[in-house]
Design a protein around this motif. Structure first.
Motif, PDB file in Angstrom:
ATOM      1  N   SER A  44      36.329  37.353  35.557  1.00  0.00           N
ATOM      2  CA  SER A  44      36.828  35.982  35.384  1.00  0.00           C
ATOM      3  C   SER A  44      38.152  36.031  34.640  1.00  0.00           C
ATOM      4  CB  SER A  44      35.817  35.119  34.623  1.00  0.00           C
ATOM      5  OG  SER A  44      35.572  35.657  33.336  1.00  0.00           O
ATOM      6  N   LEU A  45      39.057  35.155  35.063  1.00  0.00           N
ATOM      7  CA  LEU A  45      40.407  35.109  34.510  1.00  0.00           C
ATOM      8  C   LEU A  45      40.599  33.745  33.857  1.00  0.00           C
ATOM      9  CD1 LEU A  45      43.142  36.714  34.463  1.00  0.00           C
ATOM     10  CD2 LEU A  45      43.769  35.425  36.505  1.00  0.00           C
ATOM     11  N   LYS A  46      40.900  33.744  32.565  1.00  0.00           N
ATOM     12  CA  LYS A  46      41.100  32.488  31.846  1.00  0.00           C
ATOM     13  C   LYS A  46      42.567  32.104  31.913  1.00  0.00           C
ATOM     14  CE  LYS A  46      39.786  30.105  27.580  1.00  0.00           C
ATOM     15  NZ  LYS A  46      39.035  29.089  28.330  1.00  0.00           N
ATOM     16  N   VAL A  47      42.843  30.970  32.564  1.00  0.00           N
ATOM     17  CA  VAL A  47      44.204  30.468  32.712  1.00  0.00           C
ATOM     18  C   VAL A  47      44.264  29.106  32.035  1.00  0.00           C
ATOM     19  CG1 VAL A  47      46.051  29.900  34.315  1.00  0.00           C
ATOM     20  CG2 VAL A  47      44.396  31.671  34.916  1.00  0.00           C
ATOM     21  N   GLY A  48      44.812  29.082  30.823  1.00  0.00           N
ATOM     22  CA  GLY A  48      44.806  27.850  30.055  1.00  0.00           C
ATOM     23  C   GLY A  48      43.376  27.448  29.748  1.00  0.00           C
ATOM     24  N   LEU A  66      36.586  35.654  40.035  1.00  0.00           N
ATOM     25  CA  LEU A  66      37.201  36.527  41.030  1.00  0.00           C
ATOM     26  C   LEU A  66      36.208  37.580  41.492  1.00  0.00           C
ATOM     27  CD1 LEU A  66      40.604  37.188  39.192  1.00  0.00           C
ATOM     28  CD2 LEU A  66      40.116  35.406  40.871  1.00  0.00           C
ATOM     29  N   VAL A  67      36.288  37.935  42.766  1.00  0.00           N
ATOM     30  CA  VAL A  67      35.488  39.041  43.302  1.00  0.00           C
ATOM     31  C   VAL A  67      36.435  40.009  44.007  1.00  0.00           C
ATOM     32  CG1 VAL A  67      33.641  39.757  44.846  1.00  0.00           C
ATOM     33  CG2 VAL A  67      33.445  37.598  43.599  1.00  0.00           C
ATOM     34  N   LEU A  68      36.408  41.257  43.568  1.00  0.00           N
ATOM     35  CA  LEU A  68      37.233  42.314  44.156  1.00  0.00           C
ATOM     36  C   LEU A  68      36.354  43.170  45.065  1.00  0.00           C
ATOM     37  CD1 LEU A  68      39.962  43.909  44.167  1.00  0.00           C
ATOM     38  CD2 LEU A  68      39.034  45.238  42.250  1.00  0.00           C
ATOM     39  N   ASP A 121      38.720  37.728  46.310  1.00  0.00           N
ATOM     40  CA  ASP A 121      38.303  36.342  46.489  1.00  0.00           C
ATOM     41  C   ASP A 121      38.535  35.580  45.194  1.00  0.00           C
ATOM     42  OD1 ASP A 121      37.398  37.095  48.980  1.00  0.00           O
ATOM     43  OD2 ASP A 121      35.296  37.215  48.387  1.00  0.00           O
ATOM     44  N   ASN A 122      39.214  34.452  45.282  1.00  0.00           N
ATOM     45  CA  ASN A 122      39.364  33.534  44.160  1.00  0.00           C
ATOM     46  C   ASN A 122      38.385  32.396  44.413  1.00  0.00           C
ATOM     47  OD1 ASN A 122      40.133  31.527  42.341  1.00  0.00           O
ATOM     48  ND2 ASN A 122      42.304  32.064  42.453  1.00  0.00           N
ATOM     49  N   ILE A 123      37.185  32.525  43.853  1.00  0.00           N
ATOM     50  CA  ILE A 123      36.071  31.645  44.200  1.00  0.00           C
ATOM     51  C   ILE A 123      36.380  30.183  43.909  1.00  0.00           C
ATOM     52  CG2 ILE A 123      33.634  31.131  43.779  1.00  0.00           C
ATOM     53  CD1 ILE A 123      34.148  33.800  45.196  1.00  0.00           C
ATOM     54  N   ASP A 124      36.918  29.918  42.732  1.00  0.00           N
ATOM     55  CA  ASP A 124      37.071  28.533  42.294  1.00  0.00           C
ATOM     56  C   ASP A 124      38.264  27.828  42.922  1.00  0.00           C
ATOM     57  OD1 ASP A 124      34.839  28.371  40.312  1.00  0.00           O
ATOM     58  OD2 ASP A 124      35.952  30.025  39.421  1.00  0.00           O
ATOM     59  N   GLN A 125      39.182  28.569  43.491  1.00  0.00           N
ATOM     60  CA  GLN A 125      40.313  27.945  44.167  1.00  0.00           C
ATOM     61  C   GLN A 125      40.191  28.043  45.679  1.00  0.00           C
ATOM     62  OE1 GLN A 125      43.763  29.823  42.290  1.00  0.00           O
ATOM     63  NE2 GLN A 125      43.928  28.099  40.880  1.00  0.00           N
ATOM     64  N   GLY A 126      39.058  28.581  46.137  1.00  0.00           N
ATOM     65  CA  GLY A 126      38.789  28.614  47.573  1.00  0.00           C
ATOM     66  C   GLY A 126      39.699  29.526  48.362  1.00  0.00           C
ATOM     67  N   ALA A 127      40.276  30.529  47.693  1.00  0.00           N
ATOM     68  CA  ALA A 127      41.168  31.472  48.379  1.00  0.00           C
ATOM     69  C   ALA A 127      40.442  32.801  48.513  1.00  0.00           C
ATOM     70  CB  ALA A 127      42.470  31.635  47.604  1.00  0.00           C
ATOM     71  N   ASN A 128      39.850  33.037  49.676  1.00  0.00           N
ATOM     72  CA  ASN A 128      39.067  34.247  49.894  1.00  0.00           C
ATOM     73  C   ASN A 128      39.781  35.203  50.835  1.00  0.00           C
ATOM     74  OD1 ASN A 128      36.951  33.208  48.296  1.00  0.00           O
ATOM     75  ND2 ASN A 128      36.165  32.063  50.056  1.00  0.00           N
ATOM     76  N   GLY A 129      39.500  36.484  50.678  1.00  0.00           N
ATOM     77  CA  GLY A 129      40.082  37.490  51.560  1.00  0.00           C
ATOM     78  C   GLY A 129      41.553  37.752  51.315  1.00  0.00           C
TER      79      GLY A 129
END
Length: 566
Positions: free
Chosen positions: A30-34, A40-42, A57-65
């Motif tokens: 997990s990446l804390k931004v502010g 994240l899943v690698l 995969d950026n799970i919380d922003q819906g950007a996968n692959g």
């Protein structure tokens, strides 16, 4: 040659490495931004040749692959580069390979630790009755400098609309759309992986929608039309050969011992009794595959087909770190690609179908000088063909290239003068500053207020890359003056990327200075950088022209080779 000012970056790659630990599998962190925490899943996999490939995969922003461009593991130190989001990661793998502690850098450095295993996520969307905008939509993004065909694929699910995008001319497919929303006639979507968003309006007939694409601080109009027939996505490329070929084709691989990597390639062999003359094709700048695919064209596929039909064995390879080839593209410099060229020549010598005394190199654009670099100290290279190869140092080439391309794109003279001044300041800074920290600081000062803030990090990343610095440091004249084998140097009259009036005289001068008496320098009327028959030579024309390579060029190259080797 690659232009300094990059509009759209979405590069997919792989890297070959030597594994000390098995880190294959899924990793979560997990990446804390502010105030926001991003899960994240690698995903790391190991290919049959030992190279590592990865996606994020950026799970919380819906950007996968999201593709990981390079993966390097050495002495338990893991390095990742993700060009699609302009980020890097450096971490330390613990002894039992269960944790990776490190730092994520994307404009700023942030702690990011991974643990083995995936993350429990909400169930994947399930199909739902199709909405009235489901399907494929085709649009063309015209930035003035280049035109890119984009296909938006919309699917309705039980969780709402989802979508992916293909950038056809960049060979980037399945780019995840982070979010897509529709409110009446309004349609909005965002692709966080490349920093882009769209705001459009659907027409009442549901056949088109139009709006604005915004990316990295700049905006352009962009309209989409519904795709009713798959043939609409196919561009006519009449020169692409169709199987079965009247010659033999083999998938091969060979090593570069100096770099400790394997290169994947295609070898085409004429029918009949050999041994035959042979050539290695070397592509221009960028992460090219063996066909030098760009803007919907496959120039090296067409060239290889023609030469093989004329009785010449042809070897063409994926660049290191691209396609099926091992290596790290992001860290490679021009000398590395020249070294890969030497490895290709060495491989051709091992083939019984090849006459070892009649092996040459045909290079296009940047490959047009990397070929000579490979040939200078290699007596096994019997000839060199420079197709739009540079003859002047990189800073001179890029300055002239910018002026010509922007003029062809219709920019006003004040705009051109402004961009040229920024580029000159950037190039001067790169040549002056050798310390990386000082260089980045000075570049930020040069670019501040002159380009959109969102572009500054990307500009600096490109300008300080090992490849770009090697382009600025080298002088083609030094190499060409040492080249003693026969040389054919050709340029198109309308080439705006490697202008003939700037480069051909410099090539001739260098060859004469070195005492080479067996060369031919030719400017071919009406042709652009890709050797297509063109109107203006502008980059925006490349994908619109059906012709991949002028028959005049194909014939010239083949005839010169056969005449030269006898």
């Amino acid at each position: 040659m690659k232009k300094l000012f990059i509009i759209l970056a979405f590069i997919v790659g792989t890297t070959s490495i030597s594994l000390a630990q098995d880190i294959g599998g899924d990793w979560n962190g997990s990446l804390k931004v502010g105030e926001e925490e991003l899960r994240l899943v690698l995903h790391i996999t190991k290919a049959a040749d030992g190279s590592l490939q990865a996606s994020l995969d950026n799970i919380d922003q819906g950007a996968n692959g999201i593709p990981v461009t390079t993966v390097t593991l050495k002495d338990s130190k893991l390095d990742l580069t993700i060009d699609a989001v302009h980020g890097t990661y450096t971490g330390k793998v613990n002894a039992d390979a269960s944790e990776i502690d490190g730092t994520w850098s994307q404009g700023q450095a942030m702690e990011l630790n991974f643990h083995r295993g995936g993350i429990a996520v909400k169930p994947a969307p399930k199909p739902a009755p199709a909405s009235d905008i489901d399907g494929a939509w085709l649009g063309t993004l015209d930035t003035g400098m280049v035109k890119l065909r984009l296909v938006l694929h919309i699917v309705n699910t039980d969780q709402g609309l989802t979508a992916t995008m293909d950038s056809l001319d960049q060979n980037a497919n399945g780019i995840p759309v982070s979010s897509i929303t529709r409110a009446g006639a309004s349609l909005k979507f965002e692709i966080k992986a490349i920093g882009g968003r769209y705001d459009g309006t659907i027409r009442p007939d549901l056949a088109t929608f139009s709006g604005t694409w915004t990316q990295l601080g700049k905006s352009w109009p962009l309209a989409f039309k519904r795709v009713t027939n798959a043939s609409e996505l196919e561009q006519r490329r009449p020169q692409n050969p169709v199987k079965p070929y009247p010659y033999r084709e083999e998938e091969v691989s060979y090593g570069n011992p100096a770099a400790k990597i394997q290169l994947a390639a295609t070898l085409t062999i004429p029918p009949g009794q050999g041994p035959f003359p042979a050539v290695l094709l070397m592509a221009g700048s960028g992460p090219h595959d063996r066909d030098e695919s760009l803007m919907g064209h496959k120039p090296f596929l067409v060239l290889a087909d023609y030469l093989t039909r004329k009785g010449i064995v042809v070897l063409r390879a994926d660049k290191r770190g691209v396609g099926k080839s091992g290596g790290d593209y992001s860290k490679a410099v021009m000398a590395d690609f020249a070294s890969d060229g030497e490895a290709g020549v060495a491989y051709l010598k091992t083939r019984p179908e090849v006459n070892p005394h009649k092996i040459g190199i045909v290079g296009h654009s940047e490959g047009g000088i990397e070929g000579p670099m490979a040939a200078v100290h290699n007596p096994d290279v019997a000839f060199v063909v420079m197709m739009a190869g540079p003859g002047v140092p990189g800073d001179q080439l890029l300055t002239e290239q910018l002026l010509l391309i922007e003029k062809a794109a219709g920019k006003s003279q004040p705009e051109i003068d402004k961009d040229a001044a920024v580029q000159r300041d950037v190039l001067a800074t790169l040549k002056k500053d050798k310390d990386p920290v000082t260089r980045e600081k000075d570049l930020r000062e040069v670019l501040a207020g002159k380009v959109p803030d969102a572009q500054i990090d990307i500009q600096i990343k490109v300008a300080t890359s090992p490849w770009f610095l090697s382009l600025l440091e080298g002088d083609p004249a030094t190499t060409l003056s040492q080249l003693t084998c026969p040389v054919l140097a050709i340029n198109g009259e309308k080439d705006l990327q490697v202008p003939p009036e700037q480069n051909l005289p410099a090539i001739r001068k260098a060859l004469v200075a070195g005492g080479n008496k067996n060369f031919e320098v030719v400017e071919l009327p009406g042709l652009n950088h890709l050797f297509q028959t063109a109107k203006t030579g502008g980059v925006a024309e490349y994908s619109e022209i059906e012709e991949t390579m002028s028959p005049v060029v194909l014939e010239k190259v083949a005839n010169w080779i056969l005449k030269t080797v006898g």
